[in-house]
Write an enzyme that holds these catalytic residues in place. Structure first.
Site, PDB file in Angstrom:
ATOM      1  N   HIS A  82       4.747  99.305  33.998  1.00  0.00           N
ATOM      2  CA  HIS A  82       4.144  99.159  35.328  1.00  0.00           C
ATOM      3  C   HIS A  82       4.533 100.293  36.273  1.00  0.00           C
ATOM      4  O   HIS A  82       3.829 100.571  37.234  1.00  0.00           O
ATOM      5  CB  HIS A  82       4.498  97.788  35.902  1.00  0.00           C
ATOM      6  N   ARG A 139      -3.250 104.412  29.040  1.00  0.00           N
ATOM      7  CA  ARG A 139      -3.509 103.952  30.410  1.00  0.00           C
ATOM      8  C   ARG A 139      -2.274 104.084  31.316  1.00  0.00           C
ATOM      9  O   ARG A 139      -2.379 104.359  32.494  1.00  0.00           O
ATOM     10  CB  ARG A 139      -3.932 102.487  30.314  1.00  0.00           C
ATOM     11  N   HIS A 165       4.881 100.057  26.121  1.00  0.00           N
ATOM     12  CA  HIS A 165       3.667  99.870  25.323  1.00  0.00           C
ATOM     13  C   HIS A 165       2.868 101.166  25.394  1.00  0.00           C
ATOM     14  O   HIS A 165       2.339 101.506  26.453  1.00  0.00           O
ATOM     15  CB  HIS A 165       2.867  98.692  25.900  1.00  0.00           C
ATOM     16  N   GLU A 202       7.745  87.774  18.771  1.00  0.00           N
ATOM     17  CA  GLU A 202       7.839  87.639  20.222  1.00  0.00           C
ATOM     18  C   GLU A 202       6.819  86.593  20.634  1.00  0.00           C
ATOM     19  O   GLU A 202       5.610  86.785  20.452  1.00  0.00           O
ATOM     20  CB  GLU A 202       7.558  88.971  20.933  1.00  0.00           C
ATOM     21  N   ARG A 252      -2.391 108.235  40.250  1.00  0.00           N
ATOM     22  CA  ARG A 252      -2.583 109.554  40.853  1.00  0.00           C
ATOM     23  C   ARG A 252      -2.506 110.683  39.819  1.00  0.00           C
ATOM     24  O   ARG A 252      -2.560 111.846  40.174  1.00  0.00           O
ATOM     25  CB  ARG A 252      -1.522 109.793  41.936  1.00  0.00           C
ATOM     26  N   ARG A 306      -0.302 102.598  24.703  1.00  0.00           N
ATOM     27  CA  ARG A 306      -1.663 102.153  24.370  1.00  0.00           C
ATOM     28  C   ARG A 306      -2.493 103.307  23.846  1.00  0.00           C
ATOM     29  O   ARG A 306      -2.261 104.459  24.202  1.00  0.00           O
ATOM     30  CB  ARG A 306      -2.345 101.577  25.630  1.00  0.00           C
ATOM     31  N   ASN A 339      10.403  95.961  30.702  1.00  0.00           N
ATOM     32  CA  ASN A 339       9.188  96.696  30.374  1.00  0.00           C
ATOM     33  C   ASN A 339       8.840  97.603  31.569  1.00  0.00           C
ATOM     34  O   ASN A 339       8.597  97.103  32.671  1.00  0.00           O
ATOM     35  CB  ASN A 339       8.065  95.675  30.111  1.00  0.00           C
ATOM     36  N   THR A 387      -2.109  92.646  28.041  1.00  0.00           N
ATOM     37  CA  THR A 387      -2.234  91.947  26.760  1.00  0.00           C
ATOM     38  C   THR A 387      -2.547  90.476  27.034  1.00  0.00           C
ATOM     39  O   THR A 387      -1.848  89.821  27.789  1.00  0.00           O
ATOM     40  CB  THR A 387      -0.914  92.066  25.966  1.00  0.00           C
ATOM     41  N   HIS A 426       6.025  87.980  28.597  1.00  0.00           N
ATOM     42  CA  HIS A 426       4.730  88.072  29.269  1.00  0.00           C
ATOM     43  C   HIS A 426       4.632  87.073  30.412  1.00  0.00           C
ATOM     44  O   HIS A 426       4.747  85.875  30.199  1.00  0.00           O
ATOM     45  CB  HIS A 426       3.544  87.894  28.316  1.00  0.00           C
ATOM     46  N   GLU A 459       5.982  98.930  21.847  1.00  0.00           N
ATOM     47  CA  GLU A 459       4.841  98.067  21.546  1.00  0.00           C
ATOM     48  C   GLU A 459       3.642  98.932  21.201  1.00  0.00           C
ATOM     49  O   GLU A 459       3.370  99.926  21.886  1.00  0.00           O
ATOM     50  CB  GLU A 459       4.471  97.225  22.773  1.00  0.00           C
TER      51      GLU A 459
HETATM   52  N1  PXP Z   1       5.757  91.493  25.985  1.00  0.00           N
HETATM   53  C1  PXP Z   1       4.562  92.022  25.633  1.00  0.00           C
HETATM   54  C2  PXP Z   1       4.174  92.030  24.200  1.00  0.00           C
HETATM   55  C3  PXP Z   1       3.714  92.592  26.609  1.00  0.00           C
HETATM   56  O1  PXP Z   1       2.531  93.123  26.261  1.00  0.00           O
HETATM   57  C4  PXP Z   1       4.142  92.597  27.959  1.00  0.00           C
HETATM   58  C5  PXP Z   1       3.277  93.203  29.023  1.00  0.00           C
HETATM   59  O2  PXP Z   1       3.081  94.543  28.856  1.00  0.00           O
HETATM   60  C6  PXP Z   1       5.398  92.043  28.265  1.00  0.00           C
HETATM   61  C7  PXP Z   1       6.173  91.488  27.265  1.00  0.00           C
HETATM   62  C8  PXP Z   1       5.917  92.017  29.670  1.00  0.00           C
HETATM   63  O3  PXP Z   1       5.071  91.229  30.439  1.00  0.00           O
HETATM   64  P1  PXP Z   1       5.186  91.225  32.037  1.00  0.00           P
HETATM   65  O4  PXP Z   1       4.924  92.594  32.497  1.00  0.00           O
HETATM   66  O5  PXP Z   1       4.147  90.242  32.444  1.00  0.00           O
HETATM   67  O6  PXP Z   1       6.588  90.782  32.348  1.00  0.00           O
END
Ligand code: PXP
Length: 243
Positions: free
Chosen positions: A9, A48, A42, A152, A17, A44, A6, A100, A191, A69
């Site tokens: 981040h 964000r 994801h 999931e 910035r 959103r 994912n 989430t 997650h 997502e």
């Molecule tokens: N799965 C889902 C549905 C999520 O919302 C997230 C976080 O965005 C992740 C997996 C990945 O989680 P993490 O960033 O904590 O590894």
């Protein structure tokens, strides 16, 4: 087992910035070199972190599949139907949350109806559907009734559990995974998984796919993305080989 990264981040740092770096699309390229099987993003409603441009570019340039997502009751669903990623995972979304916070509230009639409608639209567009749910019997049963391809399982509570509670949370995930498999669903999880806590989850035989983000991106700040991905991939391989 498929390993998805994912890259939200990375976009979070960029959006701090509102500039053009670091680029989650470039992070995806590096992650692919490190051996991931797919990319999770994801998009959103509040944009964000990930932006429409990121998804669009990823879909056109990634060598591996995209798992998008999104929240079922958002205009993002229209974009997904247009974009047609390999897979969409429906997730709950609250404006105030940092991340989430849990699975879809499928026990609520409204959430169930919205989810059912979204699943229908996505399936008609030929997109594989997955629901992000808490690892509970009822959520698995409702998901199976909704005719999705996969669930999931939310591993956040396992990740946050203290030492004594962790075994119990792990068994909760394993038992939901067995039930989902029996119901004919593909089982994914994610997650809060880290280099330290992922192995017991990865060892669950029924799991087909893991999505991991924050822990890998955090390590990548120090080691680079490719190496951070390789290290996680090694842990996953070992966990599958010696459960
Ligand atoms: N799965 C889902 C549905 C999520 O919302 C997230 C976080 O965005 C992740 C997996 C990945 O989680 P993490 O960033 O904590 O590894």
């Amino acid at each position: 087992m498929r390993f998805y990264i994912n890259v939200d981040h990375v976009a979070t740092v960029r959006q701090a910035r509102r500039t053009d770096e670091p680029d989650p699309v470039r992070a995806a390229v590096q992650a692919e070199l490190g051996g991931v099987d797919g990319i999770t993003v994801h998009l959103r409603e509040d944009r964000r972190h990930i932006q429409d441009r990121d998804v669009d570019l990823l879909l056109r340039t990634a060598r591996t599949p995209i798992n998008l997502e999104l929240a079922a009751a958002s205009e993002i669903l229209d974009l997904a139907v247009e974009w047609r990623p390999l897979q969409v995972t429906l997730v709950p979304e609250k404006r105030e949350e940092v991340t989430t916070e849990g699975g879809l509230a499928l026990d609520e009639v409204r959430a169930r109806d919205t989810t059912a409608e979204a699943v229908g639209r996505l399936a008609d567009a030929g997109i594989r559907t997955s629901l992000f749910i808490d690892p509970d019997e009822e959520a698995v049963r409702v998901s199976a009734d909704l005719g999705v391809d996969a669930v999931e399982l939310h591993t956040g509570e396992y990740a946050n559990a203290g030492r004594t509670e962790r075994a119990e949370q792990l068994e909760r995930i394993a038992s939901a995974a067995r039930l989902a498999r029996k119901a004919g669903l593909a089982v994914h999880a994610g997650h809060g998984l880290t280099y330290e806590n992922v192995a017991p989850v990865a060892a669950i035989a029924e799991l087909e796919e893991l999505s991991i983000g924050h822990s890998i991106v955090s390590r990548a700040v120090f080691t680079g993305m490719e190496r951070a991905v390789r290290e996680m991939a090694r842990i996953l391989r070992r966990a599958r080989a010696h459960p």
